[in-house]
Design a protein around this motif. Structure first.
Motif, PDB file in Angstrom:
ATOM      1  N   ARG A  99      25.691  62.072  77.486  1.00 51.24           N
ATOM      2  CA  ARG A  99      24.774  61.072  76.927  1.00 51.24           C
ATOM      3  C   ARG A  99      25.468  60.225  75.864  1.00 51.24           C
ATOM      4  O   ARG A  99      25.259  59.009  75.781  1.00 51.24           O
ATOM      5  N   LEU A 100      26.269  60.859  75.035  1.00 54.14           N
ATOM      6  CA  LEU A 100      26.950  60.118  73.970  1.00 54.14           C
ATOM      7  C   LEU A 100      27.966  59.144  74.549  1.00 54.14           C
ATOM      8  O   LEU A 100      28.082  58.000  74.089  1.00 54.14           O
ATOM      9  N   VAL A 101      28.708  59.570  75.555  1.00 57.21           N
ATOM     10  CA  VAL A 101      29.678  58.685  76.189  1.00 57.21           C
ATOM     11  C   VAL A 101      28.965  57.490  76.834  1.00 57.21           C
ATOM     12  O   VAL A 101      29.386  56.338  76.674  1.00 57.21           O
ATOM     13  N   ALA A 102      27.886  57.754  77.562  1.00 53.62           N
ATOM     14  CA  ALA A 102      27.141  56.676  78.221  1.00 53.62           C
ATOM     15  C   ALA A 102      26.582  55.695  77.199  1.00 53.62           C
ATOM     16  O   ALA A 102      26.640  54.469  77.390  1.00 53.62           O
ATOM     17  N   ALA A 103      26.040  56.224  76.086  1.00 51.79           N
ATOM     18  CA  ALA A 103      25.485  55.357  75.043  1.00 51.79           C
ATOM     19  C   ALA A 103      26.576  54.528  74.391  1.00 51.79           C
ATOM     20  O   ALA A 103      26.384  53.342  74.086  1.00 51.79           O
ATOM     21  N   ALA A 104      27.738  55.125  74.161  1.00 53.84           N
ATOM     22  CA  ALA A 104      28.847  54.397  73.544  1.00 53.84           C
ATOM     23  C   ALA A 104      29.349  53.283  74.453  1.00 53.84           C
ATOM     24  O   ALA A 104      29.588  52.155  74.007  1.00 53.84           O
ATOM     25  N   ILE A 105      29.499  53.587  75.731  1.00 53.51           N
ATOM     26  CA  ILE A 105      29.977  52.578  76.674  1.00 53.51           C
ATOM     27  C   ILE A 105      29.001  51.409  76.751  1.00 53.51           C
ATOM     28  O   ILE A 105      29.401  50.239  76.769  1.00 53.51           O
ATOM     29  N   ALA A 106      27.693  51.726  76.778  1.00 50.40           N
ATOM     30  CA  ALA A 106      26.679  50.672  76.848  1.00 50.40           C
ATOM     31  C   ALA A 106      26.708  49.769  75.626  1.00 50.40           C
ATOM     32  O   ALA A 106      26.371  48.579  75.709  1.00 50.40           O
TER      33      ALA A 106
END
Length: 283
Positions: A99-106
Motif C-alpha cells: 500500500r505504501l509503495v502504491a501510494a508513493a508511486i501515485a
C-alpha cells in the motif's frame, strides 16, 4: 517535494543478524522515520548491528497499515527518508509495504529498495525442486474449506509452488495439499531458515503431512513441486467426471468449486467438466 524525500524498502535478516548489509546499517542509522512491522524487533535489530537510529520509529503492520500509509507518504513527499522494515525478509512479500509503495508511486514520491534476504527464494533454493519457474502463493486461507479450494485450483499448476504457513496449521495444511495435489507430489518444509535450529525436511506431501501432524515450531515455508503434464489417456470419460463432481460436492465443496477441483485434478478445462455434468443430468 525535496529531492531527498523517499520511501526505502529494506530486506532484513530472517534470523541471522550476520546477513545484514552495510546499506541496511546505514539506512537504520540515518533514516528520518523507520516504519516497522514490530518496533521492538526493529530496535533490537539496530542494537544487534551496533546502530543508534536518529529517526522516529513507528509501527506499520497489518493493523495500522491502512491508516498510516498516507501520513508516511506525506512525510516522504515533504523531504523525509522513510525506511520500511518488517520482521524478516522483504517488505511487500506477504508483509506490509504494498500500500505504501502504491501510494508513493501515485504521488510521484521516489521509492527505492535495499535488497536483502528472502524466505521465498531461500526455501526454493534449499528444496531441491525445479526453480527455473515458480510462483509464490503467500499464506493459504485459514478456513479449511477455502484452503482446500485454493489448493484444488492450483492442483495442475506446472510451476513449483511456494507457501508460507502457520506452525499450528501446518499439519492440516499439508494434509489438504496432499489430498489436492496427490500424496506422492514432492515437497519440502523449511523451518526457521538461517536460524540456529534451521531444518529442511524433503519428501512427498503424504509423508510430510504425517510428520507434521502434531504441529511444528518456528516460521515455516513450504515448497511443492509443480504438476506433471497430464496424459491424454488419463482423462476419464464424461460420466466419470460428473461422478467425481458429485463426490466433491458431497465432501463439502460448492458446485463451482467442485467442478474446478475435478478439472484441476484431471488436467482438463472447467468447460469440459461442465459439459460432462450437463450431459449427466440430461441422461
Amino acid at each position: 517535494m525535496s529531492d531527498q524525500g523517499r520511501i526505502v524498502l529494506a530486506g532484513v535478516p530472517l534470523g541471522n543478524v550476520g546477513d545484514a548489509t552495510e546499506r541496511l546499517r546505514d539506512a537504520l542509522a540515518t533514516a528520518d522515520v523507520i516504519a516497522a512491522e514490530d518496533t521492538r524487533r526493529a530496535r533490537r535489530l539496530a542494537s544487534d548491528l551496533g546502530v543508534a537510529p536518529v529517526g522516529q520509529i513507528v509501527r506499520y503492520d497489518d493493523v495500522t497499515e491502512v491508516r498510516h500509509t498516507d501520513g508516511l507518504r506525506d512525510r516522504a513527499a515533504a523531504g523525509a527518508t522513510v525506511l520500511l522494515v518488517t520482521d524478516g525478509g522483504m517488505p511487500s512479500v506477504s508483509d506490509p509495504g504494498y500500500r505504501l509503495v502504491a501510494a508513493a508511486i501515485a504521488a510521484d514520491v521516489p521509492v527505492s529498495v535495499l535488497p536483502g534476504p528472502s524466505a521465498v527464494t531461500t526455501a526454493l533454493a534449499l528444496s531441491g525442486l525445479p526453480s527455473a519457474r515458480f510462483c509464490f502463493e503467500g499464506f493459504p486461507p485459514r478456513e479449511p474449506g477455502k484452503r482446500r479450494s485454493t489448493y484444488a485450483a492450483l492442483a495442475q499448476e506446472p510451476r513449483t509452488l511456494v507457501f508460507f504457513e502457520s506452525p499450528k496449521r501446518i499439519g492440516k495444511s499439508l494434509e489438504d495439499a496432499a489430498a489436492a495435489f496427490g500424496a506422492d507430489r514432492p515437497a519440502a518444509v523449511c523451518r526457521e531458515l538461517t536460524k540456529t535450529h534451521e531444518e529442511v525436511r524433503r519428501g512427498t506431501l503424504g509423508a510430510l503431512a504425517e510428520w507434521a501432524a502434531g504441529g511444528l515450531l518456528g516460521e515455516i515455508t513450504v515448497v511443492v513441486g509443480g504438476a506433471p503434464p497430464p496424459r491424454a489417456d488419463d482423462v476419464p470419460e464424461p460420466a466419470e467426471l460428473a461422478r467425481r463432481v458429485s463426490l466433491a460436492e458431497a465432501g463439502g465443496l460448492g458446485h463451482t468449486d467442485a467442478m474446478r477441483f475435478v478439472a484441476n485434478a484431471v488436467g482438463v478445462s472447467k468447460n469440459v467438466v461442465y459439459d460432462a455434468v450437463v450431459a449427466a443430468k440430461r441422461n
